[in-house]
Every structure is written in structure tokens, then in C-alpha cells.
Design a protein around this motif. Structure first.
Motif, short mmCIF file in Angstrom:
data_model
loop_
_atom_site.label_atom_id
_atom_site.label_comp_id
_atom_site.label_asym_id
_atom_site.label_seq_id
_atom_site.Cartn_x
_atom_site.Cartn_y
_atom_site.Cartn_z
N LYS A 157 -0.66 8.78 9.25
CA LYS A 157 -0.48 7.54 8.26
C LYS A 157 0.99 7.48 7.65
O LYS A 157 1.10 7.46 6.15
CB LYS A 157 -1.67 7.73 7.11
CG LYS A 157 -2.89 7.64 7.59
CD LYS A 157 -4.02 7.58 6.43
CE LYS A 157 -5.35 7.50 6.99
NZ LYS A 157 -5.73 8.75 7.63
N TYR A 158 1.89 7.25 8.37
CA TYR A 158 3.21 6.89 7.79
C TYR A 158 3.88 6.04 8.79
O TYR A 158 3.60 5.90 9.84
CB TYR A 158 4.14 8.25 7.52
CG TYR A 158 4.80 8.94 8.95
CD1 TYR A 158 5.82 8.20 9.29
CD2 TYR A 158 3.91 10.05 9.30
CE1 TYR A 158 6.42 8.99 10.71
CE2 TYR A 158 4.41 10.60 10.19
CZ TYR A 158 5.74 10.11 10.94
OH TYR A 158 6.01 10.90 12.26
N PHE A 159 5.00 5.35 8.25
CA PHE A 159 5.70 4.47 9.16
C PHE A 159 7.21 4.42 8.83
O PHE A 159 7.48 4.72 7.60
CB PHE A 159 5.27 2.93 9.15
CG PHE A 159 5.25 2.27 7.87
CD1 PHE A 159 6.38 1.38 7.71
CD2 PHE A 159 4.25 2.36 6.79
CE1 PHE A 159 6.75 0.95 6.27
CE2 PHE A 159 4.34 1.82 5.49
CZ PHE A 159 5.83 1.03 5.55
N CYS A 160 8.07 4.21 9.73
CA CYS A 160 9.45 4.03 9.66
C CYS A 160 9.83 2.39 9.68
O CYS A 160 9.30 1.89 10.58
CB CYS A 160 10.33 5.05 10.32
SG CYS A 160 9.86 6.63 10.29
N LEU A 204 14.75 9.32 10.11
CA LEU A 204 14.49 8.16 9.26
C LEU A 204 13.35 8.61 8.07
O LEU A 204 12.55 9.46 8.25
CB LEU A 204 13.83 7.11 10.39
CG LEU A 204 14.60 6.63 11.21
CD1 LEU A 204 13.88 5.67 12.20
CD2 LEU A 204 15.73 5.74 10.70
N PRO A 205 13.62 7.89 7.08
CA PRO A 205 12.74 7.91 6.02
C PRO A 205 11.35 7.72 6.41
O PRO A 205 11.02 6.64 7.19
CB PRO A 205 13.07 6.97 4.92
CG PRO A 205 14.32 6.72 5.40
CD PRO A 205 14.73 6.74 6.82
N ARG A 206 10.12 8.22 5.86
CA ARG A 206 8.92 7.85 6.24
C ARG A 206 7.92 7.53 5.10
O ARG A 206 8.24 8.00 3.84
CB ARG A 206 8.29 9.19 6.64
CG ARG A 206 8.96 9.94 8.15
CD ARG A 206 8.16 11.06 8.41
NE ARG A 206 8.64 11.64 9.84
CZ ARG A 206 8.42 12.66 10.56
NH1 ARG A 206 7.32 13.23 9.87
NH2 ARG A 206 8.79 12.93 11.78
N LEU A 207 7.66 6.49 5.20
CA LEU A 207 6.90 5.66 3.99
C LEU A 207 5.13 5.91 4.28
O LEU A 207 4.68 5.47 5.30
CB LEU A 207 7.10 4.34 4.24
CG LEU A 207 8.45 3.47 3.87
CD1 LEU A 207 8.76 2.40 4.04
CD2 LEU A 207 9.25 4.49 2.85
N SER A 237 0.79 -1.24 0.20
CA SER A 237 0.04 -0.06 -0.02
C SER A 237 0.91 1.35 -0.04
O SER A 237 0.27 2.40 -0.27
CB SER A 237 -0.86 -0.03 1.31
OG SER A 237 -0.21 0.07 2.42
N THR A 238 2.30 1.22 0.35
CA THR A 238 2.92 2.24 0.47
C THR A 238 3.32 2.93 -1.03
O THR A 238 3.82 2.01 -1.75
CB THR A 238 4.36 2.25 1.39
OG1 THR A 238 4.90 3.54 1.19
CG2 THR A 238 5.01 1.01 0.68
N ASN A 239 3.42 4.13 -1.26
CA ASN A 239 3.65 4.59 -2.23
C ASN A 239 5.22 4.55 -2.73
O ASN A 239 5.77 4.82 -3.81
CB ASN A 239 3.24 6.14 -2.46
CG ASN A 239 1.82 6.38 -2.45
OD1 ASN A 239 0.94 5.49 -3.02
ND2 ASN A 239 1.58 7.18 -1.86
N ASP A 240 6.00 4.44 -1.32
CA ASP A 240 7.40 4.52 -1.59
C ASP A 240 7.98 2.97 -1.75
O ASP A 240 9.18 2.90 -1.88
CB ASP A 240 7.97 5.04 -0.56
CG ASP A 240 7.40 6.41 -0.25
OD1 ASP A 240 7.75 7.24 -1.03
OD2 ASP A 240 6.71 6.66 0.79
N ALA A 241 7.28 2.05 -1.82
CA ALA A 241 7.92 0.54 -1.81
C ALA A 241 8.25 0.38 -3.49
O ALA A 241 7.98 0.74 -4.29
CB ALA A 241 6.83 -0.45 -1.46
N LEU A 242 9.02 -0.74 -3.43
CA LEU A 242 9.69 -1.13 -4.62
C LEU A 242 8.68 -1.88 -5.22
O LEU A 242 7.61 -2.63 -4.60
CB LEU A 242 11.02 -1.85 -4.63
CG LEU A 242 12.07 -1.12 -3.89
CD1 LEU A 242 13.35 -2.07 -3.83
CD2 LEU A 242 12.70 0.14 -4.87
#
Length: 741
Positions: free
Chosen positions: A638-641, A716-719, A604-609
């Protein structure tokens, strides 16, 4: 009412009104010259400027002292959020605790006026000199509590208009003047302003006197006399910090350096027992140095004084390293000061060639390269503990003792006790190499090093010494001489078997605390020394994530049933130091019960490969192994590290290892190549399919503490996710309640 009293009552009424009017004119914002919306940084900046301007030592204006006190008082109010809020809401007269409207409304006419204590020249229970000792809740937990493992603290709980506090003030001041130079920490807790801190300490009345050692709180219950307070601090220190040394046991004590892996200090003085100053020094350095005490006044120790050529006119300190009968350093001074003792011990807290027995010692002895400091190289001997290795080990010690280069640190490890480290540094990960010397430089806290083995091995011959000397000279001329790189695993803790003794000490402390609580009822609140970890289930999922309060983060450990016990123990250990943060919550999610949740989250994350989170159950694929992953979930935004665990299983790109030897080589290759992708392991999404053995599984969280520090720093990056997936299967939506901004 007799008429004769009317003029007196009128005078008191007018004086009270004038006192209130004068107090009402006092405005800390106006004193500091800042607006009511000023930030803490602006308040601090204004305070520093005015404090320099009005400091009585620099400003000879007759009003300077009063103005300086007023500036300090204003900063004391505005720098504390609770006091500032009280002033903004109710106003405040000098140091009196303000009353809210509900309290004021219930007071009678005669109680509606009160005087500033300075109006009657009433002696304050806290004077201006105490301000440097005042403790706040945040500073106590971040600074004082950890520091109590290095030195004991004596705390006084006080409040305004406390007559008993005024009564003990002279004794308190004398005690502070006596104990603070010895190294005892001093703190004052204002019961009116710092209720959270007082509640944490279990102090609900003033005055109270508290001792704090190793994070443990102990209340003082005797008559407040200087001698009693001094003895109270001495009794809080652990037993056997200082060994009593005589002619009968000195050789055994000094020869213990090899087993303890520590230098030894002997203090010679005229007192019957070790002075408090010496015990406090021993407490500070107990992890590095062993301490003994010799009574110079005892006639039985005369031969011992002659043996070490100790002059009895003044206290003497002798420090011993690998040569148990030859002092490596010594000092002698009348009126030995704490600063002198600290510098003496600190400069000698390692053996010439210590054995690396845990990661902490490695970090201190061979620090990571800093750009603004000189390089430090670690010359490491990999050897064995059998008697056959003793000549080579002794020759290495002689070589180190002859070296005078400050950039070199010498150490050794036993190959049998530190196999993962040795496999990463030796060619081909040899299982049983001959003694070998490796020169290395640490490049990062993640374990990256540049290194070079010294050719030809090491047996301690003159040829070996000459070869090592030549290579160290080449290194000094050309730092690129270290041509190999690797990522070292964390060292095994060879002191771990001491956990039983630590448990016994902890049990003793607990029993003493329980007895103390039963004997002296002080209405104390329970103190948390554990981490509360909640399981995410269908019942708790919504409240602990989906509807988590704004600004709060839930740190969730993913685990499997097989690895649950080992991972939870390691997880609690790594996050314990962060558990005091009010906005952090700690949970775990059982991947065996909810195998679809993590893949759904990653998809569901927009940042995933594109390949992340893909698992085709219908094709019979084995589910990904997410055990050891940790997520910091911000439910409201609505984000996670994501923390990805240290890889401890087999190389997924390599066929199954056929034997122990192949398995070791596989891990060695994994370590040597992992430095280039260590950052992506911590930050980027996606699992490793390699499975760890039950012995290795707890190592998956070895880097979690560093990751938590980055989480608190906000680096940390936030997804981002559009919505949190349901906890049940992907096709089910019954347990999913989407959150709204």
C-alpha cells in the motif's frame, strides 16, 4: 545368469558404491568454508580469497590445480540460485544434473547407480576453460543483449553427457581463438542449468550454435566447420557497413561528412574486399563514423594511393574530418590489431565542430560536470543553414581548429531545427537572432546549465575571434564567469525521418526470421520485443493492483482519450528496457473514464499537501489534468511513487497568451525557472492545470526513463495509503476490495 559374471557384477557394484560415497563427500559449502545460510556476498568473498590462495600460477603445491578447480566448481554451484537450490534439495555429484525424488523413485535397480564421468576418464563436454564464457539469464539480459548492438555474439548451447557437443568441441575452440581477438563476443549456455535462458533464445536441444546481433537471434544450420562459422558471423552484420571506394567515387564519399555529420575512415589493404576485422570495427562505431575500403591490389586505385601517399607494404587507416582531401589522422601497421583500430577510431569519432542533431550527441560531446574530473565547456554557435551564414560558420571552424585546449568542445546548431534550445539560451528567446556564440557548462542530467552569451554576436571577423578568445581566457581563470542559468529542453532528433529506413530493416529481419523458422524447425519459443500494457478497468483493477502479488509493482500511466495514442507510444519506448524485470507490470488508466480515482488517491495519502487532490466539481471547477503522470503502485504494501510529467503547456500563473510570440516567451520563462523545481515535479504529488498541445504532449514523459532508474534503485519517495480507493466514483464502493497484510 552365468556364475562367471558374478565377480564382475560385484566389482562394478562396489565401484559404483565407492564412487557415490566419494561424490557424497563433496560439499561446496565445506570447500568454500561458508555455512548453508551464507549470502551471495559471503560466498563471493570466500571464493575470491580461496581463488587467490590456490591459483596454480601463484601456488606451487602439487594439489593447487585440483583445489583451484574444486573452489571454482563450488562457486559455480553456490553463485547460481537454481544450482544451489538443487544441491540443497537433492545433492549433486560433480557436474551431473541432480535428479529429484520423483525421478529417482521410478528408476530400476541397475539404473540407481551411475559413475562420475572422471571415473572412466570420460572427456567432458565442457572443460574448465569454458567457465569464463558461461552465461546466466540475468547477466545475458543486462550485459550481453545490449552489447550485441555494438558487437556480434557467437553462442554455444551445450549440456552434460552430450556426445555431439564433444564432437564439435575442437572446431569450437579453434573458432573462438580466431574470432574473439577480432571483437566477437563468445558465450556458452548450459541447457541443464540455464533453462530460462535457453527458452528465451529458443534453444531446446544441444548442441546448438546461435548468432546474436542487434538483439536478434539467428541459428546456425550448416556443418560445424571453422570457415562456415566465420562466414556465419560475417553474414549477420548489416549490409553496406563498409563502402567500396575507388578512384571514381572517393571524392563523393569524402564530401559526405557535412550531410552525415560524421568523420570518415578509409582502410587501404591488399584484399579484394574489406576484412572481417574491419567490418567488426565499422559495426561498433557505425553511429559515429563512416567507413570505406580501398583495395590496394587493384591497379585502377594506383592514383588514389599516390594522392594520399599510402605505402602498400602494410594496411593503412586514414581518417578525414572537415577537410575531405586532407587526413586528420593516420596509422599504418603490419597485422593490424583490433585494440589499435578501436583506439584510433575512438579518439577521432567526432568532427572538430559537429552539428548537434540529437540529445545523445549533445550528452557525449558536452558531458555533465563530474566533481572528480576536469571541467568541460561547450562553445556553441547558433547559426542558420542558408548560404549567407557559410562565411561565419567557416570562421568558427577555423577558430576551433586552432584551439588546443582539451577542456573546450566546439559545436553548432541550426536555429531553425533546434528552436526550443535556442530560445532557452538567447536573450528574450529571440525568434530570428544573428549568429551568436554561447559558452555553457552542463550541471545535471535534468538539463541544468550555466552559460554566458558572447557579446556582439558572431560574423567571423578578426574582432569576433579576439573577443571570443578573451572571454574563454577569463573563463579559465574564473569559472563563475558563466553567470546565467537555465534548464535546457531535450534536443529535437533531426535523424527521426530515418525511421522509415529503420522500419524497412526491421521488416526485413522479421521476414528472414520467419523464413528461418519455417526452414529449420527448432521448437523455438516466441521472443517478446514489445511491452505488454494493460488497461486498468473494473474487471482488471483488483487483480492488477489490490491483490497484486507481494514484491510486485504495477507502473501505471494516467492518460486522457485525446492524448492516449501519443502518450502510450512514448510510455512504451521509455519503459521498454525495464520490461524484462519479472516483478514489474505495466498498465494505463483512462482519466476521462475514472476522473475521481486520482484525486481520491492523493487525498488518502498521509504525505500529500493539504491542497493536493482537492477538486470541487459542484463549484464547476475544471478537473485537474493528470495526463502524463505515472504511478508505481505496490498493491501489497500500500504505497506508491509518483512521476510528474515535464510541463509543456502554458504558464498557469500567467494570463492566456495572445499570440505565438507571447507563447514562446511564456515557455522560455517556464524553462528558465524550472530547474529549481525539477525534482519536485518528478517526486511530489499534484497536477499542473496547463494543457499541452497535441504536438507537445509526448514530451511530458521525457524524464520517465531517469525516474524508472531511480525506481529500480529504490531511491524514490514512497507515499503510503491506508487502502486503495475504488476505481469508480468516490461515493461508490462496489468495485473496491481492500487488501490485507
Amino acid at each position: 545368469m552365468p556364475r562367471g559374471n558374478c565377480p564382475l557384477r560385484l566389482a562394478i557394484f562396489l565401484l559404483a558404491v565407492s564412487a557415490q560415497a566419494a561424490a557424497a563427500e563433496y560439499d561446496p559449502y565445506r570447500v568454500l568454508g561458508v555455512g548453508r545460510s551464507a549470502s551471495q556476498a559471503e560466498v563471493k568473498r570466500a571464493y575470491k580469497t580461496l581463488a587467490k590462495e590456490w591459483h596454480p600460477d601463484k601456488n606451487k603445491d602439487p594439489k593447487a590445480e585440483d583445489m583451484f578447480i574444486k573452489v571454482s566448481k563450488s562457486y559455480e554451484i553456490l553463485s547460481n540460485e537454481e544450482r544451489r537450490s538443487n544441491f540443497d534439495r537433492f545433492g549433486q555429484l560433480e557436474e551431473n544434473q541432480p535428479l529429484g525424488p520423483s525421478q529417482q523413485g521410478s528408476r530400476g535397480f541397475h539404473n540407481s547407480f551411475y559413475f562420475d564421468e572422471s571415473f572412466f576418464h570420460f572427456p567432458r563436454s565442457r572443460d574448465f576453460a569454458d567457465s569464463k564464457y558461461l552465461l546466466q539469464h540475468a547477466a545475458f539480459n543486462s550485459d550481453v543483449l545490449p552489447d550485441s548492438h555494438r558487437r556480434p555474439y557467437l553462442l554455444k548451447v551445450t549440456s552434460e553427457w552430450c556426445f555431439a557437443c564433444i564432437h564439435i568441441e575442437p572446431v569450437w575452440k579453434e573458432t573462438v581463438l580466431q574470432l574473439e581477438p577480432l571483437g566477437v563476443g563468445i558465450g556458452i549456455v548450459d541447457l541443464g542449468y540455464e533453462r530460462r535462458l535457453a527458452h528465451q533464445l529458443g534453444a531446446h536441444r544441444a548442441p546448438s550454435i546461435i548468432g546474436l546481433v542487434n538483439g536478434r537471434v539467428t541459428f546456425f544450420h550448416q556443418a560445424v566447420v571453422r570457415e562456415h562459422l566465420r562466414q556465419f558471423i560475417e553474414d549477420l552484420l548489416p549490409p553496406r557497413l563498409v563502402e567500396k571506394i575507388s578512384e571514381n567515387n572517393y571524392e563523393t564519399f569524402l564530401n559526405g561528412w557535412r550531410e552525415e555529420n560524421k568523420p570518415t575512415v578509409l582502410l587501404f589493404d591488399q584484399e579484394n574486399s574489406a576484412p572481417l576485422l574491419y567490418k567488426l570495427t565499422a559495426f561498433s562505431f557505425r553511429d559515429y563514423v563512416r567507413f570505406g575500403y580501398v583495395d590496394q591490389g587493384d591497379a585502377h586505385n594506383a592514383a588514389l594511393l599516390r594522392r594520399f601517399n599510402v605505402d602498400s607494404y602494410a594496411p593503412s587507416m586514414l581518417l578525414f574530418k572537415e577537410a575531405p582531401l586532407q587526413p586528420a589522422d593516420a596509422i599504418q601497421a603490419r597485422g593490424m590489431k583490433r585494440q589499435i583500430m578501436d583506439e584510433f577510431v575512438s579518439n577521432n569519432k567526432f568532427l572538430r565542430v559537429p552539428r548537434l542533431v540529437n540529445q545523445q550527441l549533445f550528452d557525449e560531446l558536452c558531458p555533465v560536470k563530474q566533481f572528480h574530473r576536469r571541467r568541460k565547456y561547450c562553445v556553441l554557435l547558433i547559426t542558420g543553414d542558408d548560404p549567407a551564414f557559410a562565411p561565419g560558420n567557416g570562421a568558427f571552424l577555423d577558430f576551433a581548429a586552432a584551439s588546443r585546449k582539451d577542456v573546450l568542445r566546439f559545436a553548432y546548431v541550426f536555429q531553425r531545427q533546434q528552436q526550443p534550445l535556442c530560445q532557452a539560451l538567447l536573450p528574450g528567446g529571440q525568434a530570428a537572432p544573428p549568429p551568436q556564440v554561447v559558452i555553457l557548462e552542463r550541471r545535471s542530467h535534468a538539463g541544468k546549465v550555466m552559460y554566458r552569451p558572447v557579446s556582439g554576436g558572431w560574423n567571423g571577423s578578426e574582432e569576433d575571434k579576439s573577443r571570443l578568445h578573451e572571454q574563454l581566457e577569463l573563463l579559465q581563470k574564473d569559472p563563475t564567469y558563466l553567470s546565467s542559468d537555465a534548464t535546457l529542453p531535450e534536443l529535437n532528433n533531426e535523424r527521426a525521418p530515418m525511421f522509415l529506413l529503420q522500419w524497412v530493416n526491421a521488416a526485413h529481419d522479421y521476414i528472414v526470421q520467419m523464413y528461418d523458422d519455417l526452414l529449420y524447425s527448432n521448437c523455438r519459443a516466441p521472443k517478446k520485443d514489445f511491452v505488454e500494457v494493460t488497461e486498468l478497468t473494473d474487471v482488471t483493477y483488483v487483480s492488477n493492483l489490490v491483490k497484486l502479488r507481494p514484491g510486485h509493482v504495477n507502473v501505471v500511466l494516467l492518460l486522457s482519450a485525446a492524448a492516449k495514442s501519443a502518450l502510450l507510444r512514448k510510455y512504451a519506448k521509455e519503459v521498454f528496457s525495464f520490461s524484462g524485470t519479472q516483478t514489474l507490470h505495466f498498465s494505463f488508466l483512462n482519466g476521462d473514464k475514472h476522473p475521481h480515482w486520482m484525486p481520491s488517491l492523493l487525498r488518502s495519502t498521509n504525505d500529500a499537501l493539504p491542497s493536493e487532490g482537492q477538486w470541487d466539481e459542484e463549484e464547476g471547477e475544471e478537473p485537474p489534468d493528470y495526463a502524463g503522470h505515472v504511478l508505481a503502485l505496490n498493491g501489497h504494501r500500500k504505497y506508491f511513487c509518483l512521476f510528474r510529467p515535464v510541463f509543456t503547456g502554458e504558464d498557469p500563473d500567467r494570463p492566456e497568451a495572445s499570440g505565438p510570440g507571447d507563447r514562446r516567451k511564456s515557455r522560455s520563462r517556464s524553462r528558465s525557472s524550472s530547474h529549481s523545481r525539477s525534482r519536485s515535479r518528478e517526486d511530489g504529488p499534484g497536477p499542473k492545470r496547463g494543457r499541452a498541445t497535441s504536438i507537445e504532449v509526448h514530451h511530458k514523459l521525457d524524464r520517465l526513463g531517469l525516474w524508472m532508474e531511480r525506481l529500480m534503485e529504490g531511491t524514490l519517495p514512497r507515499l503510503q495509503v491506508p487502502a486503495w480507493p475504488p476505481l469508480g466514483e468516490a461515493s461508490s464502493s462496489s468495485s473496491w476490495t481492500p487488501s490485507h497484510h
